[in-house]
Design a protein around this motif. Structure first.
Motif, short mmCIF file in Angstrom:
data_model
loop_
_atom_site.label_atom_id
_atom_site.label_comp_id
_atom_site.label_asym_id
_atom_site.label_seq_id
_atom_site.Cartn_x
_atom_site.Cartn_y
_atom_site.Cartn_z
N UNK A 5 0.81 -1.22 0.00
CA UNK A 5 0.00 0.00 0.00
C UNK A 5 0.85 1.28 0.00
N UNK A 6 1.96 1.36 0.77
CA UNK A 6 2.80 2.57 0.65
C UNK A 6 3.30 2.79 -0.76
N UNK A 10 2.54 6.14 -3.09
CA UNK A 10 3.63 6.91 -3.68
C UNK A 10 3.55 6.89 -5.21
N UNK A 11 3.24 5.72 -5.77
CA UNK A 11 3.19 5.59 -7.23
C UNK A 11 2.04 6.39 -7.82
N UNK A 12 0.90 6.42 -7.14
CA UNK A 12 -0.22 7.23 -7.63
C UNK A 12 0.17 8.70 -7.74
N UNK A 13 0.79 9.21 -6.67
CA UNK A 13 1.20 10.62 -6.69
C UNK A 13 2.27 10.89 -7.73
N UNK A 70 5.95 12.14 5.25
CA UNK A 70 4.53 11.85 5.03
C UNK A 70 3.70 13.13 5.10
N UNK A 71 4.00 13.97 6.04
CA UNK A 71 3.27 15.23 6.20
C UNK A 71 3.42 16.11 4.96
N UNK A 72 4.65 16.23 4.45
CA UNK A 72 4.87 17.08 3.28
C UNK A 72 4.23 16.46 2.05
N UNK A 73 4.31 15.13 1.92
CA UNK A 73 3.69 14.46 0.78
C UNK A 73 2.18 14.70 0.77
N UNK A 74 1.54 14.57 1.92
CA UNK A 74 0.10 14.82 2.00
C UNK A 74 -0.23 16.28 1.68
N UNK A 75 0.58 17.19 2.22
CA UNK A 75 0.35 18.61 1.91
C UNK A 75 0.48 18.89 0.43
N UNK A 160 -10.54 18.57 -18.68
CA UNK A 160 -10.53 17.28 -17.99
C UNK A 160 -9.12 16.75 -17.77
N UNK A 161 -8.13 17.32 -18.44
CA UNK A 161 -6.76 16.88 -18.13
C UNK A 161 -6.36 17.32 -16.72
N UNK A 162 -7.09 18.30 -16.18
CA UNK A 162 -6.87 18.72 -14.79
C UNK A 162 -7.88 18.08 -13.84
N UNK A 163 -9.15 17.99 -14.26
CA UNK A 163 -10.17 17.40 -13.38
C UNK A 163 -9.86 15.93 -13.05
N UNK A 164 -9.20 15.23 -13.96
CA UNK A 164 -8.92 13.81 -13.74
C UNK A 164 -8.02 13.59 -12.53
N UNK A 165 -7.28 14.64 -12.14
CA UNK A 165 -6.39 14.51 -10.98
C UNK A 165 -7.15 14.41 -9.65
N UNK A 166 -8.38 14.90 -9.62
CA UNK A 166 -9.11 14.98 -8.34
C UNK A 166 -9.42 13.60 -7.76
N UNK A 167 -10.04 12.68 -8.49
CA UNK A 167 -10.29 11.36 -7.88
C UNK A 167 -9.00 10.60 -7.56
N UNK A 168 -7.98 10.76 -8.40
CA UNK A 168 -6.70 10.09 -8.12
C UNK A 168 -6.10 10.64 -6.83
N UNK A 169 -6.18 11.95 -6.64
CA UNK A 169 -5.65 12.56 -5.42
C UNK A 169 -6.38 12.07 -4.18
N UNK A 170 -7.69 11.93 -4.27
CA UNK A 170 -8.47 11.45 -3.13
C UNK A 170 -8.02 10.04 -2.73
N UNK A 171 -7.84 9.17 -3.72
CA UNK A 171 -7.39 7.80 -3.44
C UNK A 171 -5.99 7.82 -2.84
N UNK A 172 -5.10 8.64 -3.41
CA UNK A 172 -3.73 8.70 -2.91
C UNK A 172 -3.68 9.20 -1.46
N UNK A 173 -4.48 10.21 -1.14
CA UNK A 173 -4.53 10.72 0.24
C UNK A 173 -5.04 9.64 1.19
N UNK A 174 -6.10 8.94 0.79
CA UNK A 174 -6.67 7.91 1.66
C UNK A 174 -5.67 6.78 1.92
N UNK A 175 -4.99 6.33 0.86
CA UNK A 175 -4.03 5.24 1.03
C UNK A 175 -2.83 5.70 1.86
N UNK A 176 -2.39 6.93 1.65
CA UNK A 176 -1.26 7.46 2.42
C UNK A 176 -1.59 7.54 3.90
#
Length: 511
Positions: A5-6, A10-13, A70-75, A160-176
């Motif tokens: 999971x780590x 990291x790979x998603x971001x 981890x804190x800076x990555x999440x920020x 949408x090249x920018x909007x597509x980042x939103x769901x990916x970011x949500x998943x990355x934050x949750x997994x982190x």
């Protein structure tokens, strides 16, 4: 499996922020129309992102060691997502450029911490696999950007090249939040603010000078002034780091030939493998008439081979000497560029396939070992600094490569256009580099249109051929430096993954 999971977080971001380096390449013409602004002005949508990454990566790595990776990555993830939303909602070119810069700041915070998070999350063979996957993601992302951008732009619109980042970011934050443990340098004492400021100014001024020099001339007063500012700031940075009690970058590491060789290899890899892609995409769309999706798909051989080879390297060759995998990868990248130099006036996308495939294999071979070698050269507690240094070198290489290859490409265009049927070769070359091949041909008198079309096709082939030849030469230079500097010791060769597991592995190269 939970243990991966780590790596997933990291790979998603990393994939998201690296895709965004090139994702806008194929969307710039549609952006210009949608925002009613000039294509040339929107080049800053590309450039400001690269500027933020190159200027802030090293400082972000130091901050991560001090306050928590981890804190800076999440920020960084949160800022990147918010800026992506703002980019997608931008109403004019100025807003888009500003929000794109904020996106680059978030990307720098993320990118500076990815290698350090992997280094502290995994040990031994698992670390080799993790760096292999991370390298695969790095290699695939740079080439996948135009593909993803083309698909989204053609079917959903450029926003949408920018909007597509939103769901990916949500998943990355949750997994982190769920899987990644906090880590920092326990010996960090205070913030090296003078070092942070001087390096940011030096890297930012250098990148800005490279961007301006390509368009305004290398001897213009503004370009020379920026180069001078960068040099002065760099000298100030060296003085501050040598005299400071808590420097953010240990300059003593540069006395290690292995670490220096890895930095040089990383910089030249970015130049030789990726910097010509923006001009390749321009040729495919503007001259060959392919749509954004087809132009992006033309680059699939690079991204596919980079992903597959890097995954194999991480799993099977994690104990191989990095001087062989990094140097060998750079040789393949050089060969791939030289194969693409076979382009001619009548060529289309198939002529690029063999070279892109070979270059992609080289990226996949070199990238995982490069990350692991950089990590093994420093104590684990300073892995944020080492990761920031390597990623800074790579981003500066990308900015340098786009500037240098852009100048080479334009010079080749102008050289071939001189003496042709077009009255102003310089003006025509400027139009062609702005993606206006159709307009240049269409504005010619009917009786001369066929001759102008032939000239445009030939000029593009000459410009691209020259860019590919220079890329090949720089790839070979990078390979030579790696073979010469990266020794067989743990800092630059041997069992890097194992060496990286030691908290205080700072063994001189050649040991």
């Amino acid at each position: 499996m939970r243990k991966w999971l780590p790596l997933t977080a990291v790979s998603l971001g990393a994939f998201m922020l690296l895709v965004d380096v090139t994702i806008v390449t194929v969307a710039l013409p549609d952006m210009a129309k949608g925002l009613r602004t000039g294509f040339t002005d929107l080049q800053w949508v590309l450039d400001i992102y690269a500027l933020a990454l190159a200027a802030l990566l090293l400082g972000a790595g130091s901050l991560a060691d001090r306050f928590g990776r981890r804190k800076l990555y999440l920020g960084g993830l949160v800022l990147f997502a918010a800026a992506s939303l703002a980019c997608g909602l931008a109403q004019n070119g100025a807003e888009l450029i500003i929000f794109r810069g904020l996106q680059g700041i978030g990307g720098a915070a993320m990118f500076a911490t990815t290698m350090a998070l992997l280094n502290t999350s995994y040990q031994g063979r698992d670390r080799g696999v993790a760096f292999g996957v991370w390298g695969a993601v790095n290699g695939a992302a740079a080439a996948a950007g135009p593909i993803v951008g083309g698909l989204l732009t053609e079917h959903l619109g450029w926003r949408w090249i920018f909007f597509i980042n939103l769901p990916i970011s949500v998943v990355a934050v949750a997994v982190t939040l769920r899987a990644v443990q906090e880590s920092r340098d326990p010996q960090a004492r205070g913030l090296d603010l003078p070092g942070l400021v001087t390096f940011t100014v030096a890297a930012g001024a250098l990148t800005y000078a490279l961007i301006r020099g390509a368009g305004e001339g290398w001897t213009s007063a503004s370009t020379l002034g920026l180069f001078a500012l960068s040099l002065v700031a760099l000298i100030g940075f060296v003085v501050v780091e040598l005299r400071g009690s808590h420097p953010m970058f240990d300059l003593g590491l540069l006395r290690n030939p292995g670490f220096t060789g890895v930095l040089a290899g990383g910089m030249l890899l970015s130049v030789a493998a990726f910097s010509y892609l923006v001009y390749t995409s321009l040729w495919l769309q503007s001259v060959r008439g392919l749509g954004p999706v087809a132009a992006g798909l033309g680059l699939v051989p690079m991204s596919a081979l980079a992903f597959v080879v890097a995954a194999i390297v991480g799993r099977r060759l994690h104990a191989a000497p990095p001087r062989l995998t990094i140097g060998g990868g750079l040789v393949l990248i050089a060969v791939g560029a030289l194969l693409q130099a076979m382009i001619g006036p009548g060529s289309s996308w198939p002529v690029l396939v063999p070279g892109l495939a070979v270059a992609g294999a080289g990226v996949g071979l070199a990238t995982p070992a490069m990350a692991a070698a950089a990590m093994s050269a420093v104590p684990q507690r300073r892995s944020g600094m080492a990761g920031g240094a390597l990623n800074t070198a790579r981003q500066l290489g990308n900015a340098l490569g786009i500037a240098v290859l852009g100048a080479v490409f334009q010079a080749g265009l102008e050289d071939r256009l001189h003496g042709g049927v077009l009255p102003d070769a310089k003006q025509a070359a400027d139009a062609l580099t702005a993606g206006q091949a159709g307009a240049v041909i269409g504005h010619a008198p009917v009786a001369e249109r066929a001759a102008v079309a032939d000239l445009v096709h030939e000029a593009f082939a000459v410009g691209l051929r020259d860019a590919f030849l220079v890329s090949g030469g720089l790839g070979l230079l990078g390979a030579a430096l790696v073979f010469a500097l990266v020794g067989r010791g743990s800092a630059g060769g041997g069992r890097v993954a194992a060496a990286a597991a030691e908290p205080a592995a700072a063994v001189p190269a050649g040991h």
